[in-house]
Design an enzyme around this catalytic site. Structure first.
Site, PDB file in Angstrom:
ATOM      1  N   LYS A  12      -6.011  -1.205  -2.073  1.00 55.99           N
ATOM      2  CA  LYS A  12      -5.490  -0.601  -3.453  1.00 55.99           C
ATOM      3  C   LYS A  12      -5.960  -1.405  -4.626  1.00 55.99           C
ATOM      4  O   LYS A  12      -6.233  -2.657  -4.609  1.00 55.99           O
ATOM      5  CB  LYS A  12      -3.961  -0.664  -3.542  1.00 55.99           C
ATOM      6  CG  LYS A  12      -3.460   0.385  -2.783  1.00 55.99           C
ATOM      7  CD  LYS A  12      -1.938   0.535  -3.097  1.00 55.99           C
ATOM      8  CE  LYS A  12      -0.956   1.689  -2.370  1.00 55.99           C
ATOM      9  NZ  LYS A  12       0.343   1.623  -2.613  1.00 55.99           N
ATOM     10  N   HIS A  57      -0.249  -6.919   0.003  1.00 59.27           N
ATOM     11  CA  HIS A  57       0.444  -6.783  -1.109  1.00 59.27           C
ATOM     12  C   HIS A  57       0.421  -7.674  -2.321  1.00 59.27           C
ATOM     13  O   HIS A  57       0.092  -9.095  -1.913  1.00 59.27           O
ATOM     14  CB  HIS A  57       1.935  -7.000  -0.672  1.00 59.27           C
ATOM     15  CG  HIS A  57       2.340  -5.927   0.193  1.00 59.27           C
ATOM     16  ND1 HIS A  57       3.432  -5.903   1.192  1.00 59.27           N
ATOM     17  CD2 HIS A  57       1.956  -4.573   0.450  1.00 59.27           C
ATOM     18  CE1 HIS A  57       3.623  -4.862   1.998  1.00 59.27           C
ATOM     19  NE2 HIS A  57       2.905  -3.879   1.429  1.00 59.27           N
ATOM     20  N   TYR A  71      10.572  -5.849   4.617  1.00 58.25           N
ATOM     21  CA  TYR A  71      10.671  -5.869   6.074  1.00 58.25           C
ATOM     22  C   TYR A  71      11.291  -7.010   6.762  1.00 58.25           C
ATOM     23  O   TYR A  71      11.714  -6.793   7.888  1.00 58.25           O
ATOM     24  CB  TYR A  71       8.844  -6.000   6.614  1.00 58.25           C
ATOM     25  CG  TYR A  71       8.025  -4.876   6.036  1.00 58.25           C
ATOM     26  CD1 TYR A  71       8.108  -3.881   6.890  1.00 58.25           C
ATOM     27  CD2 TYR A  71       7.115  -5.192   5.073  1.00 58.25           C
ATOM     28  CE1 TYR A  71       7.304  -2.920   6.523  1.00 58.25           C
ATOM     29  CE2 TYR A  71       6.103  -4.294   5.052  1.00 58.25           C
ATOM     30  CZ  TYR A  71       6.201  -3.043   5.374  1.00 58.25           C
ATOM     31  OH  TYR A  71       5.460  -1.710   5.022  1.00 58.25           O
ATOM     32  N   ARG A  75       1.442   0.747  10.369  1.00 57.36           N
ATOM     33  CA  ARG A  75       1.536  -0.260   9.096  1.00 57.36           C
ATOM     34  C   ARG A  75       2.741  -1.071   9.257  1.00 57.36           C
ATOM     35  O   ARG A  75       2.778  -2.076   9.230  1.00 57.36           O
ATOM     36  CB  ARG A  75       0.940   0.058   7.868  1.00 57.36           C
ATOM     37  CG  ARG A  75       0.595  -0.861   6.794  1.00 57.36           C
ATOM     38  CD  ARG A  75      -0.069  -0.441   5.718  1.00 57.36           C
ATOM     39  NE  ARG A  75       0.326  -0.923   4.250  1.00 57.36           N
ATOM     40  CZ  ARG A  75      -0.448  -1.906   4.027  1.00 57.36           C
ATOM     41  NH1 ARG A  75      -1.374  -2.461   4.901  1.00 57.36           N
ATOM     42  NH2 ARG A  75      -0.332  -2.504   2.759  1.00 57.36           N
ATOM     43  N   HIS A  96       1.310   5.245   8.305  1.00 56.66           N
ATOM     44  CA  HIS A  96       1.971   4.127   7.654  1.00 56.66           C
ATOM     45  C   HIS A  96       3.034   3.889   8.737  1.00 56.66           C
ATOM     46  O   HIS A  96       3.421   2.513   8.519  1.00 56.66           O
ATOM     47  CB  HIS A  96       2.561   4.650   6.203  1.00 56.66           C
ATOM     48  CG  HIS A  96       2.203   3.765   5.349  1.00 56.66           C
ATOM     49  ND1 HIS A  96       0.888   3.599   4.663  1.00 56.66           N
ATOM     50  CD2 HIS A  96       3.052   2.855   4.624  1.00 56.66           C
ATOM     51  CE1 HIS A  96       1.065   2.676   3.688  1.00 56.66           C
ATOM     52  NE2 HIS A  96       2.227   2.546   3.628  1.00 56.66           N
ATOM     53  N   ARG A 101      -4.134   0.662   5.802  1.00 58.69           N
ATOM     54  CA  ARG A 101      -3.598   2.014   5.128  1.00 58.69           C
ATOM     55  C   ARG A 101      -4.768   2.807   5.715  1.00 58.69           C
ATOM     56  O   ARG A 101      -5.775   2.697   6.047  1.00 58.69           O
ATOM     57  CB  ARG A 101      -3.471   2.088   3.540  1.00 58.69           C
ATOM     58  CG  ARG A 101      -2.720   0.628   3.160  1.00 58.69           C
ATOM     59  CD  ARG A 101      -3.060   0.804   1.464  1.00 58.69           C
ATOM     60  NE  ARG A 101      -1.963  -0.044   0.884  1.00 58.69           N
ATOM     61  CZ  ARG A 101      -2.342  -1.449   0.507  1.00 58.69           C
ATOM     62  NH1 ARG A 101      -3.714  -1.675   0.738  1.00 58.69           N
ATOM     63  NH2 ARG A 101      -1.436  -1.952   0.047  1.00 58.69           N
TER      64      ARG A 101
END
Length: 201
Positions: free
Chosen positions: A93, A190, A199, A167, A164, A69
């Site tokens: 995150k 994630h 994806y 990414r 992004h 990120r």
């Protein structure tokens, strides 16, 4: 739903159009990603003969190779990068820490930047920041985003390419190459497999 109930009450509509059972789901937009050829063109765009090309090549190589990120690239410190084992420790995150991997191309670009690029930029306020701006401070998130967009435009990819996008491209190319979805989930950081599942489409 509240608005529709009001319309019914005011007799502006005859019946509630929302099904009584089930939840109306918003359509999920598929992430925009680059082909492997376009990703290679973007990453190879900075001229590495001198600064700031050395830094920018290392930045693009790492963001793509590790699926970072923009905030993770910004917050990277020198001690987080192990060029010998090709591992990078990032804070994602929710302050979650994970280890990501990089290929030889990214490793070589980082070694060159650490040896020849970063020393040219380093100053009193550099601290341990990995990617530095021309004043010796930490490269900002906004600056990274602008660089990605400018290089994308320079190689003819248009102005709709963001950090992004790299990414998304990283994740898509891994799955195209046969990587396990769970592995990709771990590399992206994630917490839920459903986030990574998009994806596969």
């Amino acid at each position: 739903r509240t608005f529709l109930r009001w319309l019914l009450r005011e007799k502006l509509i005859e019946k509630d159009p929302i099904p009584k059972r089930g939840i109306m789901k918003r359509e999920r937009r598929l992430p925009h990603f680059l082909s492997q050829e376009d990703a290679a063109r973007l990453v190879g765009a900075p001229e590495t003969g001198e600064m700031p090309g050395l830094r920018d090549r290392a930045l693009l190589e790492l963001v793509y190779a590790a699926g970072l990120r923009v905030s993770e690239a910004r917050d990277l410190n020198v001690q987080d990068v192990n060029v010998r084992t090709r591992e990078v420790r990032v804070i994602g995150k929710g302050s979650k820490q994970r280890v990501v991997l990089m290929g030889t191309a990214a490793r070589d670009a980082l070694v060159l930047y650490l040896r020849e690029g970063r020393p040219q930029l380093a100053g009193r306020k550099s601290g341990n920041a990995f990617f530095l701006n021309r004043f010796g401070g930490r490269l900002s998130q906004r600056s990274i985003q602008v660089k990605v967009r400018r290089y994308a435009e320079a190689v003819g990819l248009g102005d709709n390419v963001h950090t992004h996008t790299l990414r998304h491209s990283f994740a898509t190319h891994l799955l195209e190459g046969g990587a396990d979805l769970r592995v990709v989930q771990d590399l992206l950081g994630h917490s839920s497999p459903s986030t990574t599942q998009i994806y596969t489409h």
